[in-house]
Design a protein around this motif. Structure first.
Motif, mmCIF file in Angstrom:
data_model
loop_
_atom_site.group_PDB
_atom_site.id
_atom_site.type_symbol
_atom_site.label_atom_id
_atom_site.label_comp_id
_atom_site.label_asym_id
_atom_site.label_seq_id
_atom_site.Cartn_x
_atom_site.Cartn_y
_atom_site.Cartn_z
ATOM 1 N N ARG A 192 -4.787 9.825 -1.472
ATOM 2 C CA ARG A 192 -5.543 8.689 -0.965
ATOM 3 C C ARG A 192 -4.673 7.435 -0.910
ATOM 4 N N LEU A 193 -5.221 6.407 -0.267
ATOM 5 C CA LEU A 193 -4.490 5.155 -0.102
ATOM 6 C C LEU A 193 -4.769 4.237 -1.288
ATOM 7 N N TRP A 194 -3.691 3.776 -1.921
ATOM 8 C CA TRP A 194 -3.797 2.863 -3.063
ATOM 9 C C TRP A 194 -3.091 1.555 -2.730
ATOM 10 N N LEU A 195 -3.483 0.498 -3.430
ATOM 11 C CA LEU A 195 -2.879 -0.826 -3.273
ATOM 12 C C LEU A 195 -2.140 -1.196 -4.558
ATOM 13 N N TYR A 196 -0.877 -1.592 -4.427
ATOM 14 C CA TYR A 196 -0.056 -1.972 -5.570
ATOM 15 C C TYR A 196 0.288 -3.453 -5.445
ATOM 16 N N PRO A 197 -0.230 -4.305 -6.341
ATOM 17 C CA PRO A 197 0.009 -5.751 -6.228
ATOM 18 C C PRO A 197 1.491 -6.093 -6.279
ATOM 19 N N SER A 257 0.841 -1.194 0.000
ATOM 20 C CA SER A 257 0.000 0.000 0.000
ATOM 21 C C SER A 257 0.877 1.246 0.000
ATOM 22 N N ALA A 258 0.308 2.346 -0.461
ATOM 23 C CA ALA A 258 1.058 3.601 -0.480
ATOM 24 C C ALA A 258 0.094 4.779 -0.491
ATOM 25 N N VAL A 259 0.486 5.847 0.188
ATOM 26 C CA VAL A 259 -0.225 7.116 0.062
ATOM 27 C C VAL A 259 0.124 7.676 -1.309
ATOM 28 N N THR A 260 -0.891 7.870 -2.119
ATOM 29 C CA THR A 260 -0.677 8.286 -3.509
ATOM 30 C C THR A 260 -1.268 9.665 -3.752
#
Length: 297
Positions: free
Chosen positions: A125-130, A114-117
């Protein structure tokens, strides 16, 4: 109105990240292990993971041999980089010219970093990077601007920027609970517990001319607050080495204490010429590695 909102988000972003982004920082690793209530640091094992006059920061171990961090390139773009301690090689998890990614952390399920993008329109916002390099996913589309966070029970406790900054936890889509207001940037889940820990800036005391703030916990299962004493004076970044030991840095020195104690104890120093001011930290008990962020002098 849209222009005003975008400007507002960028202003919040400035307060969240500019102090770090304007500073050239590197990641330095040391051999270290916890023994009882002490952190033993092996002198002479300092190793510069990064060595460039740019921003390399916010490290977090994602498995037994890899660490994620946020890094700036020469164009001012911020991406998530993976460093492998075995091969000593770097891999871009993200490479986005239109977005900037900060504060990488492995999710509870282990399938995403996850990362603050910071998005094109300034939303934060918070995003999820596989971890298999698939397409990223937006999480909590209606919670922003997010600055920092940590995970519990596959949900993120998030530092939301505002006046004052707040700490929230989404028990569900319809129940987003505000845990506290006026919190610091370090948001950490206590290992092997349901307790999210944070710095409460509503309570402080001056020690030798520097401010120490209260370190608080909130049990997400019991929905109750816990007092963990005061931070090390003049420092605002902490991590848990395990469920019984806290770590903070100040200058070139590292300090530990148990959560039920009041006194911090010096564990050692990071001796690296040309560097000062320890801020962010990450620790792997399996690798027996401590990684610290330090400013280039």
């Amino acid at each position: 109105m849209r222009a005003i909102n975008i400007a507002f988000h960028f202003l919040l972003l400035f307060f969240a990240f500019s102090a770090l982004a304007q500073t050239s920082t590197d990641l330095i690793s040391l051999d270290a292990k916890v023994k009882g209530s002490k952190l033993e640091i092996s002198k002479g094992t300092e190793f510069k993971i990064t060595d460039r006059p740019l921003y390399d920061n916010q490290p977090d171990f994602i498995n037994d041999k890899q660490m994620a961090f946020s890094a700036a390139d020469e164009k001012g773009n911020y991406d998530i980089i993976i460093f492998n301690f075995e091969s000593k090689k770097f891999t871009n998890l993200t490479k986005t010219g239109e977005r900037n990614e900060f504060s990488p952390t492995l999710t509870d399920c282990g399938l995403y970093v996850s990362a603050v993008t910071v998005e094109e329109d300034g939303k934060q916002r918070l995003w999820l990077y596989p971890t298999n390099f698939g397409e990223p996913e937006l999480l909590y589309d209606d919670i922003e601007p997010v600055g920092y966070y940590d995970w519990y029970d596959n949900k993120a406790a998030m530092f939301v920027l505002g006046s004052p900054n707040s700490l929230v936890y989404p028990y569900s889509k319809s129940e987003v609970v505000t845990i506290s207001n006026n919190v610091g940037r370090s948001i950490k889940t206590k290992p092997k517990s349901s307790i999210i820990t944070y710095i409460d800036k509503n309570m402080s005391k001056e020690i030798n001319g520097e401010m120490a703030y209260t370190l608080k916990g909130y049990d997400l299962e019991k929905r109750s607050h816990i007092d963990f004493g005061y931070t090390y004076p003049g420092s605002e970044d902490f991590i848990w080495l395990n469920k019984n030991l806290l770590l903070m840095g100040k200058g070139n020195s590292l300090f530990v204490r148990k959560p039920n104690e009041s006194e911090w104890h010096k564990s050692g120093e990071v001796s690296m010429p040309g560097y000062l001011n320890i801020t962010r930290m990450a620790y792997s008990s399996k690798l027996k590695k401590l990684v610290v962020v330090m400013e280039r002098d």
